[in-house]
Design a protein around this motif. Structure first.
Motif, PDB file in Angstrom:
ATOM      1  N   THR A  88      46.434  38.333  49.706  1.00 46.62           N
ATOM      2  CA  THR A  88      46.513  37.992  51.138  1.00 46.62           C
ATOM      3  C   THR A  88      45.989  39.123  52.009  1.00 46.62           C
ATOM      4  O   THR A  88      46.482  39.365  53.108  1.00 46.62           O
ATOM      5  CB  THR A  88      47.961  37.652  51.554  1.00 46.62           C
ATOM      6  N   GLY A  89      44.987  39.860  51.505  1.00 48.63           N
ATOM      7  CA  GLY A  89      44.263  40.808  52.352  1.00 48.63           C
ATOM      8  C   GLY A  89      43.299  40.033  53.236  1.00 48.63           C
ATOM      9  O   GLY A  89      43.350  38.793  53.325  1.00 48.63           O
ATOM     10  N   LEU A  90      42.392  40.750  53.851  1.00 46.75           N
ATOM     11  CA  LEU A  90      41.464  40.098  54.785  1.00 46.75           C
ATOM     12  C   LEU A  90      40.616  39.038  54.096  1.00 46.75           C
ATOM     13  O   LEU A  90      40.351  37.970  54.660  1.00 46.75           O
ATOM     14  CB  LEU A  90      40.574  41.158  55.425  1.00 46.75           C
ATOM     15  N   GLY A 102      41.360  37.185  51.385  1.00 46.32           N
ATOM     16  CA  GLY A 102      42.182  36.006  51.096  1.00 46.32           C
ATOM     17  C   GLY A 102      42.513  35.224  52.360  1.00 46.32           C
ATOM     18  O   GLY A 102      42.490  33.983  52.367  1.00 46.32           O
ATOM     19  N   PHE A 159      49.332  33.508  47.315  1.00 42.46           N
ATOM     20  CA  PHE A 159      50.117  34.298  46.356  1.00 42.46           C
ATOM     21  C   PHE A 159      49.813  35.777  46.589  1.00 42.46           C
ATOM     22  O   PHE A 159      48.654  36.150  46.755  1.00 42.46           O
ATOM     23  CB  PHE A 159      49.736  33.943  44.915  1.00 42.46           C
ATOM     24  N   GLY A 214      47.461  43.318  52.492  1.00 43.20           N
ATOM     25  CA  GLY A 214      46.834  44.229  51.537  1.00 43.20           C
ATOM     26  C   GLY A 214      46.642  45.614  52.142  1.00 43.20           C
ATOM     27  O   GLY A 214      47.588  46.219  52.660  1.00 43.20           O
ATOM     28  N   ARG A 215      45.399  46.088  52.123  1.00 42.47           N
ATOM     29  CA  ARG A 215      45.112  47.438  52.617  1.00 42.47           C
ATOM     30  C   ARG A 215      45.108  47.520  54.136  1.00 42.47           C
ATOM     31  O   ARG A 215      45.006  48.614  54.696  1.00 42.47           O
ATOM     32  CB  ARG A 215      43.781  47.927  52.034  1.00 42.47           C
ATOM     33  N   HIS A 247      49.072  53.095  57.675  1.00 45.66           N
ATOM     34  CA  HIS A 247      48.601  54.091  56.697  1.00 45.66           C
ATOM     35  C   HIS A 247      47.423  53.601  55.856  1.00 45.66           C
ATOM     36  O   HIS A 247      46.926  54.339  55.010  1.00 45.66           O
ATOM     37  CB  HIS A 247      49.748  54.573  55.816  1.00 45.66           C
ATOM     38  N   ILE A 305      50.244  37.370  39.966  1.00 45.19           N
ATOM     39  CA  ILE A 305      49.618  36.391  39.067  1.00 45.19           C
ATOM     40  C   ILE A 305      48.910  37.141  37.938  1.00 45.19           C
ATOM     41  O   ILE A 305      48.155  38.087  38.192  1.00 45.19           O
ATOM     42  CB  ILE A 305      48.603  35.516  39.848  1.00 45.19           C
ATOM     43  N   ALA A 356      41.272  36.850  45.390  1.00 45.52           N
ATOM     44  CA  ALA A 356      40.873  37.733  46.503  1.00 45.52           C
ATOM     45  C   ALA A 356      41.617  39.059  46.391  1.00 45.52           C
ATOM     46  O   ALA A 356      42.392  39.433  47.280  1.00 45.52           O
ATOM     47  CB  ALA A 356      41.166  37.036  47.831  1.00 45.52           C
ATOM     48  N   GLN A 376      41.623  44.871  39.516  1.00 47.84           N
ATOM     49  CA  GLN A 376      42.629  43.852  39.186  1.00 47.84           C
ATOM     50  C   GLN A 376      41.965  42.494  38.946  1.00 47.84           C
ATOM     51  O   GLN A 376      42.367  41.739  38.058  1.00 47.84           O
ATOM     52  CB  GLN A 376      43.670  43.778  40.317  1.00 47.84           C
ATOM     53  N   ASP A 395      36.327  42.912  49.391  1.00 44.26           N
ATOM     54  CA  ASP A 395      35.450  43.926  49.982  1.00 44.26           C
ATOM     55  C   ASP A 395      34.467  44.491  48.969  1.00 44.26           C
ATOM     56  O   ASP A 395      33.540  45.212  49.328  1.00 44.26           O
ATOM     57  CB  ASP A 395      36.275  45.052  50.625  1.00 44.26           C
ATOM     58  N   ASP A 442      33.729  47.310  52.832  1.00 47.34           N
ATOM     59  CA  ASP A 442      34.597  47.580  53.987  1.00 47.34           C
ATOM     60  C   ASP A 442      35.321  46.307  54.437  1.00 47.34           C
ATOM     61  O   ASP A 442      35.177  45.239  53.839  1.00 47.34           O
ATOM     62  CB  ASP A 442      33.793  48.206  55.136  1.00 47.34           C
TER      63      ASP A 442
HETATM   64  C1  LIG Z   1      43.340  54.444  53.635  1.00 40.84           C
HETATM   65  C2  LIG Z   1      42.282  53.399  53.862  1.00 40.84           C
HETATM   66  C3  LIG Z   1      41.331  53.585  54.848  1.00 40.84           C
HETATM   67  C4  LIG Z   1      40.333  52.626  55.067  1.00 40.84           C
HETATM   68  N1  LIG Z   1      39.438  52.805  56.078  1.00 40.84           N
HETATM   69  C5  LIG Z   1      38.530  51.842  56.351  1.00 40.84           C
HETATM   70  C6  LIG Z   1      37.652  51.951  57.457  1.00 40.84           C
HETATM   71  O1  LIG Z   1      37.659  52.942  58.185  1.00 40.84           O
HETATM   72  N2  LIG Z   1      36.780  50.923  57.699  1.00 40.84           N
HETATM   73  C7  LIG Z   1      36.738  49.805  56.901  1.00 40.84           C
HETATM   74  O2  LIG Z   1      35.957  48.882  57.179  1.00 40.84           O
HETATM   75  N3  LIG Z   1      37.560  49.675  55.833  1.00 40.84           N
HETATM   76  C8  LIG Z   1      38.448  50.662  55.542  1.00 40.84           C
HETATM   77  N4  LIG Z   1      39.305  50.524  54.486  1.00 40.84           N
HETATM   78  C9  LIG Z   1      39.099  49.397  53.548  1.00 40.84           C
HETATM   79  C10 LIG Z   1      39.674  48.078  54.039  1.00 40.84           C
HETATM   80  O3  LIG Z   1      41.033  48.234  54.338  1.00 40.84           O
HETATM   81  C11 LIG Z   1      39.442  47.070  52.927  1.00 40.84           C
HETATM   82  O4  LIG Z   1      38.042  46.985  52.677  1.00 40.84           O
HETATM   83  C12 LIG Z   1      39.969  45.670  53.207  1.00 40.84           C
HETATM   84  O5  LIG Z   1      41.218  45.694  53.844  1.00 40.84           O
HETATM   85  C13 LIG Z   1      40.024  44.947  51.865  1.00 40.84           C
HETATM   86  O6  LIG Z   1      40.495  43.624  51.999  1.00 40.84           O
HETATM   87  P1  LIG Z   1      40.616  42.703  50.703  1.00 40.84           P
HETATM   88  O7  LIG Z   1      41.191  41.414  51.155  1.00 40.84           O
HETATM   89  O8  LIG Z   1      39.300  42.682  49.996  1.00 40.84           O
HETATM   90  O9  LIG Z   1      41.612  43.458  49.692  1.00 40.84           O
HETATM   91  P2  LIG Z   1      43.120  43.948  49.890  1.00 40.84           P
HETATM   92  O10 LIG Z   1      43.403  44.256  51.309  1.00 40.84           O
HETATM   93  O11 LIG Z   1      43.319  45.028  48.892  1.00 40.84           O
HETATM   94  O12 LIG Z   1      44.001  42.672  49.509  1.00 40.84           O
HETATM   95  C14 LIG Z   1      44.230  42.307  48.171  1.00 40.84           C
HETATM   96  C15 LIG Z   1      45.636  41.742  48.012  1.00 40.84           C
HETATM   97  O13 LIG Z   1      45.768  41.270  46.667  1.00 40.84           O
HETATM   98  C16 LIG Z   1      47.083  41.519  46.220  1.00 40.84           C
HETATM   99  N5  LIG Z   1      47.042  41.471  44.750  1.00 40.84           N
HETATM  100  C17 LIG Z   1      46.380  42.308  43.906  1.00 40.84           C
HETATM  101  N6  LIG Z   1      46.537  41.894  42.622  1.00 40.84           N
HETATM  102  C18 LIG Z   1      47.313  40.770  42.662  1.00 40.84           C
HETATM  103  C19 LIG Z   1      47.805  39.869  41.660  1.00 40.84           C
HETATM  104  N7  LIG Z   1      47.528  40.027  40.364  1.00 40.84           N
HETATM  105  N8  LIG Z   1      48.584  38.830  42.044  1.00 40.84           N
HETATM  106  C20 LIG Z   1      48.870  38.636  43.371  1.00 40.84           C
HETATM  107  N9  LIG Z   1      48.420  39.465  44.360  1.00 40.84           N
HETATM  108  C21 LIG Z   1      47.640  40.507  44.019  1.00 40.84           C
HETATM  109  C22 LIG Z   1      47.427  42.861  46.825  1.00 40.84           C
HETATM  110  O14 LIG Z   1      48.827  43.050  46.911  1.00 40.84           O
HETATM  111  C23 LIG Z   1      46.757  42.758  48.209  1.00 40.84           C
HETATM  112  O15 LIG Z   1      47.660  42.276  49.191  1.00 40.84           O
HETATM  113  C24 LIG Z   1      40.302  51.458  54.255  1.00 40.84           C
HETATM  114  C25 LIG Z   1      41.282  51.265  53.271  1.00 40.84           C
HETATM  115  C26 LIG Z   1      42.253  52.229  53.069  1.00 40.84           C
HETATM  116  C27 LIG Z   1      43.304  52.001  52.006  1.00 40.84           C
END
Ligand SMILES: Cc1cc2nc3c(=O)[nH]c(=O)nc-3n(C[C@H](O)[C@H](O)[C@H](O)COP(=O)(O)OP(=O)(O)OC[C@H]3O[C@@H](n4cnc5c(N)ncnc54)[C@H](O)[C@@H]3O)c2cc1C
Length: 303
Positions: free
Chosen positions: A8-10, A12, A29, A37-38, A51, A104, A132, A137, A277, A287
């Motif tokens: 459920t990050g961006l 998802g 999920f 997420g992040r 953070h 999962i 997502a 992972q 991402d 990003d």
């Molecule tokens: C400290 C930090 C600084 C950052 N700075 C920048 C910035 O300046 N600019 C920028 O553009 N981006 C930045 N980012 C990156 C940005 O936050 C990410 O690119 C973006 O949030 C990723 O989204 P996502 O949905 O791909 O993944 P995520 O946000 O990682 O979401 C994935 C989700 O999947 C869940 N998950 C994982 N495995 C499982 C499983 N097996 N079963 C169920 N759930 C699961 C996790 O709990 C999480 O909630 C930064 C990230 C961090 C950590």
């Protein structure tokens, strides 16, 4: 169409939104207690800290429609959530049937798709499954699903040591955001300087410089907190009053270094897909903006 979205990050959430707009019945999920997420906010004894992702690049708001109403902040006019970064994913995710604290660990394909979590619980009857989650992972979860998902296993991530600091004393500097070009600190953010947070006590989120994070990745969190805190005091002239007010968080997977050159990965029958991402193009990826674009594009392809 019944759709399961793992993560459920961006990515998802973009995927969920797009499916729902096209009549999909979405179930989310996530292994964590909350959405985002992040795009993370931490609440502890020291208070509330964004953070993870500190703010959205202004370019992101041209693509990500849900960002348009958020306030701008900082020298580069980033968009930030109010009253915290994870307020936005909480609001978006809360619209869907959700299983949080559910990790999962397998997806089975048959007439319908079935998910199983680490406790052995089964979630059956899905027409589509979107994965997502971060690349390492996703590689584990998709290993059994063939060559179309192989590219995910080659993605590596940069780490980020993040210090959350409260109980600081002294006159705050004239700036709210600082990006030093040398030393252990890469980015220092005064939380109270963000929109709608002025009432909060003085608090800082300090991200280590990328190479410093790499060099110090396996060190004890307490020692890292001490080192980053000393660098922070030298940078700002502020002093910290009590060692309990500094907490270091190790992000092993902060941002992808080598995204795959595809907007998403998809099975031949289009029922199982992966986004995040770690997907992108020749020039983009790695990003927050890429995560959103990837999630929406995957849903479009699977609809
Ligand atoms: C400290 C930090 C600084 C950052 N700075 C920048 C910035 O300046 N600019 C920028 O553009 N981006 C930045 N980012 C990156 C940005 O936050 C990410 O690119 C973006 O949030 C990723 O989204 P996502 O949905 O791909 O993944 P995520 O946000 O990682 O979401 C994935 C989700 O999947 C869940 N998950 C994982 N495995 C499982 C499983 N097996 N079963 C169920 N759930 C699961 C996790 O709990 C999480 O909630 C930064 C990230 C961090 C950590």
């Amino acid at each position: 169409m019944r759709v399961a979205i793992i993560g459920t990050g961006l990515a998802g959430l973009a995927c969920a939104r797009h499916f729902a707009q096209h009549g999909g019945m979405v179930t989310l999920f996530d292994k964590s207690r909350g959405y985002g997420g992040r795009m993370a906010t931490r609440r502890g004894d020291g208070g509330v800290f964004d953070h993870g992702l500190p703010g959205f690049d202004p370019l992101a708001s041209e693509i990500v429609d849900v960002l348009r109403d958020l306030p701008e902040w900082g020298p580069d006019w980033r968009k930030v959530g109010v009253p915290s970064m994870n307020a936005l994913p909480r609001a978006l995710g809360g619209e869907y049937d959700s299983h949080l604290e559910t990790r999962i660990n397998s997806v089975a394909t048959g007439d319908a798709l079935t998910l199983t979590d680490i406790s052995g619980n089964r979630f059956e009857g899905f027409d589509r499954v979107a994965v997502a989650i971060p690349a390492p992972q996703a590689a584990e979860l998709l290993a059994a699903h063939g060559a179309r998902f192989e590219a995910v296993s080659g993605v590596t991530y940069a780490p980020d040591w993040t210090l959350m600091l409260s109980g600081v004393e002294g006159l705050p500097p004239a700036w709210d955001v600082c990006t030093p070009t040398s030393g252990p600190i890469g980015l220092a953010i005064r939380e109270a300087g963000k929109p709608d947070r002025s009432a909060i006590p003085e608090r800082w989120t300090v991200h280590a410089a990328r190479q410093w994070s790499v060099n110090n990745l396996e060190r004890d969190a307490g020692d890292v907190a001490d080192d980053l805190c000393s660098a922070f005091e030298a940078l700002t002239g502020l002093t910290t009053t009590d060692s309990t007010n500094k907490v270091a968080h190790r992000w092993r997977f902060s941002q992808p270094e080598n995204p795959v050159k595809a907007p998403f990965l998809l099975s031949a029958d289009r029922r199982l897909g992966a986004c995040g991402d770690w997907c992108g193009s020749e020039r983009e990826g790695g990003d927050a903006r890429a995560a959103w674009i990837s999630g929406a594009a995957l849903a479009e392809a699977m609809c």
